[in-house]
Design an enzyme around this catalytic site. Structure first.
Site, PDB file in Angstrom:
ATOM      1  N   HIS A  80      -9.142  -2.139  -5.216  1.00  0.00           N
ATOM      2  CA  HIS A  80      -8.092  -2.434  -4.240  1.00  0.00           C
ATOM      3  C   HIS A  80      -7.076  -3.414  -4.807  1.00  0.00           C
ATOM      4  O   HIS A  80      -5.868  -3.284  -4.556  1.00  0.00           O
ATOM      5  CB  HIS A  80      -8.645  -2.976  -2.920  1.00  0.00           C
ATOM      6  CG  HIS A  80      -7.543  -3.181  -1.933  1.00  0.00           C
ATOM      7  ND1 HIS A  80      -6.984  -2.134  -1.229  1.00  0.00           N
ATOM      8  CD2 HIS A  80      -6.820  -4.283  -1.606  1.00  0.00           C
ATOM      9  CE1 HIS A  80      -5.975  -2.593  -0.501  1.00  0.00           C
ATOM     10  NE2 HIS A  80      -5.856  -3.895  -0.714  1.00  0.00           N
ATOM     11  N   ASP A 124      -3.100  -2.776  -5.069  1.00  0.00           N
ATOM     12  CA  ASP A 124      -2.061  -3.732  -4.675  1.00  0.00           C
ATOM     13  C   ASP A 124      -1.079  -3.980  -5.815  1.00  0.00           C
ATOM     14  O   ASP A 124       0.136  -4.006  -5.617  1.00  0.00           O
ATOM     15  CB  ASP A 124      -2.690  -5.076  -4.288  1.00  0.00           C
ATOM     16  CG  ASP A 124      -3.146  -5.135  -2.841  1.00  0.00           C
ATOM     17  OD1 ASP A 124      -2.796  -4.239  -2.046  1.00  0.00           O
ATOM     18  OD2 ASP A 124      -3.857  -6.101  -2.495  1.00  0.00           O
ATOM     19  N   HIS A 136       0.036 -11.095  -5.039  1.00  0.00           N
ATOM     20  CA  HIS A 136       1.408 -10.657  -4.789  1.00  0.00           C
ATOM     21  C   HIS A 136       2.440 -11.600  -5.409  1.00  0.00           C
ATOM     22  O   HIS A 136       3.431 -11.160  -5.981  1.00  0.00           O
ATOM     23  CB  HIS A 136       1.654 -10.534  -3.286  1.00  0.00           C
ATOM     24  CG  HIS A 136       0.670  -9.649  -2.589  1.00  0.00           C
ATOM     25  ND1 HIS A 136       0.487  -8.327  -2.931  1.00  0.00           N
ATOM     26  CD2 HIS A 136      -0.198  -9.894  -1.568  1.00  0.00           C
ATOM     27  CE1 HIS A 136      -0.444  -7.793  -2.144  1.00  0.00           C
ATOM     28  NE2 HIS A 136      -0.870  -8.728  -1.320  1.00  0.00           N
ATOM     29  N   HIS A 184       0.833  -1.207   0.000  1.00  0.00           N
ATOM     30  CA  HIS A 184       0.000   0.000   0.000  1.00  0.00           C
ATOM     31  C   HIS A 184       0.871   1.262   0.000  1.00  0.00           C
ATOM     32  O   HIS A 184       0.566   2.229  -0.701  1.00  0.00           O
ATOM     33  CB  HIS A 184      -0.945   0.011   1.197  1.00  0.00           C
ATOM     34  CG  HIS A 184      -1.889  -1.147   1.217  1.00  0.00           C
ATOM     35  ND1 HIS A 184      -2.667  -1.456   2.321  1.00  0.00           N
ATOM     36  CD2 HIS A 184      -2.181  -2.089   0.281  1.00  0.00           C
ATOM     37  CE1 HIS A 184      -3.395  -2.534   2.050  1.00  0.00           C
ATOM     38  NE2 HIS A 184      -3.106  -2.933   0.823  1.00  0.00           N
TER      39      HIS A 184
END
EC number: 3.5.1.108
Length: 305
Positions: free
Chosen positions: A237, A241, A264, A78
């Site tokens: 969101h 990310d 991720h 973030h």
């Protein structure tokens, strides 16, 4: 010349770690040209500096985690996303725990912190990684891909079989030539499912998680009384990310990013694949700001103004 940027003065804040639930002090300090974003574990007997880089990401199960010499800094995505959106090239990030504080679960608090410090241009050319050949990573039905593009745009699709997510849209495409990161992306919060939060707490995780820093859903609906900040906050969101995950490559990308159910781990694998093929990118600068892509040819506070 399109110049590198840092902050004008030191700023500090305090928050809690999402997984530890412990208080974390965060200090942002100006850094000289070509420093990059450097995280420092100042709570250790001998502080450890960990420069943000694709190769330093060592754990991606629940967040993007930088690791070096046994030290780690978790949940960097973030803050990295805010740095990307505000065009920050050089910054020292001092932290007193192994987690960046979760704040409100979005990048909004970090945007505010950086803007409060002020943004300063430096006498050095801003470097970009210009993707010159397509690069793709797949994992089952999931994928993440970079294609050549003169600018920065993202197309992200999620697949959460949940009535509340279905209702808000599972796909989003954004080109920062005509979209404001600060207004349209930065405030999108992380989200989780109530039953998963309970399971994680039993494992000693998510101790700092609450409706103050996440959107929480049960089987049918959103449990937060204040609802959503954006109609499509869930997919926004995930895009937030991805912007943070990609920024650990060290420079802003000139590329088109497309992803389906990426996270991720896949984002980091994509960066490693890019860097492994030196013929798939080049480092470029812009002596004439008018020749830079829209969205980066900024004169004001933000990169993706």
């Amino acid at each position: 010349m399109l110049k590198q940027r840092t902050i004008k003065q030191i700023v500090k804040t305090v928050g809690i770690g999402l997984h530890s639930g412990r208080k974390v002090e965060l200090t942002l300090r100006p850094a000289g040209p070509d420093t990059g974003i450097v995280f420092s574990r100042v709570d250790l007997a001998t502080p450890v500096d960990i420069p943000a880089s694709a190769m330093a990401i060592g754990d991606t199960r629940l967040a993007s985690v930088l690791q070096k010499d046994g030290a780690r800094v978790s949940t960097i995505e973030h803050l990295m996303s805010a740095c990307a959106g505000l065009g920050i090239d050089n910054l020292y990030v001092d932290v007193t725990a192994e987690e960046i504080p979760i704040m409100d679960g979005s990048a909004g608090s970090f945007v505010f912190l950086i803007q409060s410090a002020g943004i300063e241009e430096q006498n050095a050319a801003k470097k970009f990684i210009k993707v010159t050949k397509p690069v793709e990573i797949r994992d089952g039905d999931k994928f993440a891909r970079l294609d050549p593009y003169f600018g920065f745009k993202l197309k992200f699709t999620i697949d959460f079989r949940h009535p509340a997510v279905d209702k808000t849209g599972q796909a989003l495409e954004v080109d920062f030539a005509n979209t404001s990161y600060v207004r349209e992306i930065a405030r999108a919060r992380t989200f989780g499912f109530a039953h998963e939060v309970e399971m994680m707490r039993e494992l000693g995780l998510a101790r700092g998680g609450s409706m103050d820093n996440a959107i929480v859903l049960d089987e049918y609906r959103i449990l937060n009384n204040d609802g959503l900040r954006y109609d499509d906050e869930f997919v926004k969101h995930k895009m937030l990310d991805a912007i943070g995950d990609l920024y650990v490559v060290g420079h802003p990308l000139l590329a088109s990013y497309t992803a389906y159910k990426s996270g991720h781990g896949l984002n980091n694998a994509l960066l490693r694949e890019l860097l492994a093929h030196e013929d798939s990118y080049e480092i470029v600068t812009f002596d004439d700001t008018q020749k830079a892509p829209r969205g980066f040819a900024y004169e004001t506070q933000t990169a993706f103004a």
